[in-house]
Enzyme design. Structure first.
Site, PDB file in Angstrom:
ATOM      1  N   MET A  68       0.826  -1.204   0.000  1.00 12.62           N
ATOM      2  CA  MET A  68       0.000   0.000   0.000  1.00 12.62           C
ATOM      3  C   MET A  68       0.862   1.257   0.000  1.00 12.62           C
ATOM      4  SD  MET A  68      -3.233  -0.528  -0.194  1.00 12.62           S
ATOM      5  CE  MET A  68      -4.444  -1.848  -0.023  1.00 12.62           C
ATOM      6  N   HIS A  71       4.441   5.255   2.054  1.00 13.00           N
ATOM      7  CA  HIS A  71       3.265   4.455   2.395  1.00 13.00           C
ATOM      8  C   HIS A  71       2.013   5.319   2.304  1.00 13.00           C
ATOM      9  CE1 HIS A  71       0.603   1.612   4.295  1.00 13.00           C
ATOM     10  NE2 HIS A  71       1.565   0.710   4.155  1.00 13.00           N
ATOM     11  N   HIS A  72       0.941   4.721   1.816  1.00 15.11           N
ATOM     12  CA  HIS A  72      -0.314   5.445   1.646  1.00 15.11           C
ATOM     13  C   HIS A  72      -0.886   5.882   2.995  1.00 15.11           C
ATOM     14  CE1 HIS A  72      -3.561   6.875  -0.724  1.00 15.11           C
ATOM     15  NE2 HIS A  72      -3.414   6.026  -1.720  1.00 15.11           N
ATOM     16  N   ALA A  73      -0.503   5.188   4.071  1.00 16.24           N
ATOM     17  CA  ALA A  73      -0.967   5.599   5.406  1.00 16.24           C
ATOM     18  C   ALA A  73      -0.296   6.895   5.842  1.00 16.24           C
ATOM     19  CB  ALA A  73      -0.673   4.500   6.421  1.00 16.24           C
ATOM     20  N   MET A  74       0.850   7.194   5.238  1.00 19.60           N
ATOM     21  CA  MET A  74       1.613   8.386   5.613  1.00 19.60           C
ATOM     22  C   MET A  74       1.277   9.548   4.691  1.00 19.60           C
ATOM     23  SD  MET A  74       5.775   8.509   5.401  1.00 19.60           S
ATOM     24  CE  MET A  74       6.545   9.851   4.505  1.00 19.60           C
TER      25      MET A  74
END
Lengths: 461, 461
Positions: free
Chosen positions: A21, A135-138
């Site tokens: 991701m 990362h897509h969460a970041m």
């Protein structure tokens, strides 16, 4: 220590070996004329000295009571995050893309801040490359591309080198970047809409009305397609730029937008690729195209974004008919959105996308294929950019593929090019790199057709 | 379609992003004198033409009813499995190890056969390298190293090139390779022993007797140590060869075996490293050393293997005293095993290792630190080997690290060298590559000490 936001948590939760991701960007630079043989090595060493690492680049994940948090990494190791690689002799772009495919297919280390930069020497024609992953969460894809635009400079200057993690934080820009990321906004909206006891009846009415419209292309109508199979853990990355001047000229001749022509190129390329693979569905492919609707002058500063479910008319053999169908499909959505407030559009797209978003992100509702492919576009700088004295000659966004969405097409504008970054599961979408050739042929076909329809300029025969 | 064996299933089950379960080998070759600039590219193309892929290299995992099976991969793609990479200019060994660290830290794609080969050009001094990885579920470390020994040839010949996946299967050799893998055998034995309603009282008696022996070093006595922390997903690989002639000479002067000297080198290096890091435990480190016991002449063909829990005497400052303690510890285990049948040894080591093995493989029994580090040794060829005309000048085994076992030392003999391959979690065991220097210094110290204890040869002063 800050809690990871809900969308970020979802991306972390859904990450698998076969479904990393992270988003990325590939940048290509020309070496300065007088670059010494160790120019790239010195650049790597210089990059590693930018040790005032700004948030969120200094944050790593920690787990507390089953919840994910971001916390400053006290052991941050720039030698780990910034890598020095090289291409084999001759350094063909093919070799570069093979390397980036490998890098983009590998999971980040969750024990560290979730980003890596690879500085790659030995690209043919006196060039080097930088591949960066986040990362897509970041960071979402739009913010990542904006950062890639922002850390390079407007003028060549050996003294002026920045790195993405060393830029002073521009809170307003970053917030706006986040808000402007239509896809994440839609996801968030979908979650909010689903959380309501009921979704306003007026919106349902709009939806039902819309289904009577001949040009309407909504979710749930996408055909089954080889692009929508489960994915493996291996990737194929392809990247190429196409002349923006030429695309603009074609657009002008057809009274179309650049975006219409880009979508028509994608549609033609996908049609050719699927025919090659005996996989062209009888019904047209549907592309989810997150789109800013800021061309409405009166709310140019608002956050008006919509998801356009574009009918790619891949079942239509004639490229001009295909372009017309795409234009009608896009125009339909623009008309619909025009009379609506930003809040209404948000709620509307959230409602329409809810099953699609849920399907994409959770694997629920597998019986409905909401759309076949995501095509996203982030505007980039119109003027050349530089890293020190090295001129950037290409910049390609690389996004995420998922189980059921085995191909992603991302693009950005840079100087006189529309830069395509394609990523696919190497197994489900074999020889995906052929799409690059088909994109070029699609532009040629539109160019030829538009030239043929024009009266010859004076003085030619 | 064959079911994955229980040990293989366990390795698959325990695999995580931070704990990949593949073993690997790094081989270094000299380019032939007249090698063209595209020599390595041609080698890669040649390797990819070996498309008669033998089991188990043609098998991928499939899941059926919650069980893992191996099945022939109908879409096997040698372009994916065989990669062509390069080092940055100058091509220092440091750059090679940085690259291999990255490659060894990345998970294999479970949608494909679980192996990859990287052919790396641009190593300094006219060399190239091959890094190969195999999933532990497909092949254990000993079999992997034997394969790396076996696919290279005894004579230089441009026409004779084999690839590990193209070798005709030698069932007897492979079976023997599997059986001789002490560590896996011990694991299997431990599982069998644990499955019994009771373990024979005589063996328990042996164990209790053993604890009265001053030289006894059993499991459960290892100190807490920084090497036994949880691991991250990033790796550091280090590799170097040390002169076998010199190690043999030192061994002869101390009436020791090559293995004793190698263990003493490891012990001295670990002591120096732990002192650097303020992490030297007061009690000696315990190394688990899987060891063939075939020097007992009467059962040279048997499968007599034992786990030696070697007291590394890292608390002892003097290198000669340390060597003596190690020799006593090894000799103790050899004495104990001498009077036992292979079956008894199996059961005995299984009993001793059961909590250790369980701890290592399941994370159970975390209160007991069974041992601090695994040091394993696979004998290799005494004569040079070649890939085509390219002489192999180094071959280094690379094993697995686990949560709680953040460093692994593997070694093999090749021509006139003992080749060390070290792998560690890059975060838990910082600057692990310093061990290479300390290994060399340890050999120097033993060499100096042994020279000093000898009478001067005639004719010198």
């Amino acid at each position: 220590m800050t809690v990871v936001d809900p969308i970020g948590q979802l991306f972390l939760h859904l990450e698998r070996r076969n479904q990393p991701m992270h988003v990325g960007g590939l940048q290509l630079f020309e070496l300065p004329d007088d670059a010494p043989v160790d120019y790239v090595r010195r650049l790597v060493e210089r990059a590693r000295r930018f040790d005032m690492v700004q948030p969120p680049f200094d944050r790593r994940l920690v787990q507390r009571l089953g919840q994910s948090f971001w916390r400053a990494d006290t052991g941050l190791d720039l030698e780990y995050h910034v890598r020095h690689l090289a291409l084999p002799a001759a350094g063909a772009i093919r070799d570069l893309l093979a390397l980036v495919s490998m890098l983009h297919g590998a999971l980040l280390d969750r024990a560290r801040p979730l980003w890596e930069m690879y500085i790659i020497e030995g690209v043919a024609d006196h060039r080097f490359a930088i591949y960066t992953k986040f990362h897509h969460a970041m960071m979402d894809g739009v913010s990542a591309m904006r950062l890639m635009h922002r850390f390079v400079s407007q003028t060549p200057d050996a003294e002026t080198v920045h790195m993405p993690w060393s830029l002073p934080r521009k809170r307003s820009r970053q917030t706006s970047g986040r808000l402007a990321d239509s896809w994440q906004t839609i996801q968030a909206g979908a979650r909010q809409a689903l959380a309501l006891p009921s979704v306003p009846g007026a919106l349902y009415q709009s939806w039902h009305d819309a289904r009577q419209d001949a040009d309407f292309t909504g979710p749930m109508r996408a055909p089954a397609c080889m692009l929508n199979r489960p994915i493996s853990g291996s990737r194929r990355v392809a990247a190429q730029g196409y002349s923006l001047t030429r695309i603009r000229a074609v657009a002008a001749r057809f009274d179309a937008t650049v975006n219409d022509i880009v979508l028509a190129m994608c549609a033609s390329a996908l049609r050719a690729y699927l025919i090659d693979n005996d996989g062209l569905p009888a019904r047209p492919l549907i592309a989810l195209v997150p789109m800013s609707l800021h061309d409405d002058k009166h709310d140019a500063t608002g956050n008006k974004v919509g998801a356009i479910y574009t009918n790619l008319a891949t079942n239509v053999a004639d490229p001009l008919d295909r372009l017309s169908a795409i234009q009608r499909s896009v125009a339909y959505w623009k008309r619909r959105y025009k009379t609506m407030s930003p809040a209404q559009i948000m709620a509307f797209t959230a409602t329409l996308s809810a099953p699609a978003g849920l399907n994409l992100l959770t694997g629920a509702a597998p019986r409905h294929q909401a759309f076949n492919v995501v095509i996203s576009n982030v505007p980039g700088p119109a003027e050349p950019r530089y890293l020190g004295e090295a001129r950037m000659v290409g910049m390609y966004p690389l996004s995420v593929v998922l189980d059921g969405q085995a191909l992603n097409i991302s693009l950005t504008s840079y100087a006189d090019a529309i830069e395509f970054g394609l990523i696919a599961c190497r197994r489900s979408v074999p020889s995906m790199q052929n799409l690059l050739q088909y994109l070029g042929e699609a532009l040629d076909a539109l160019d030829d057709a538009s030239s043929a329809t024009e009266p010859p300029p004076p003085g030619t025969m």
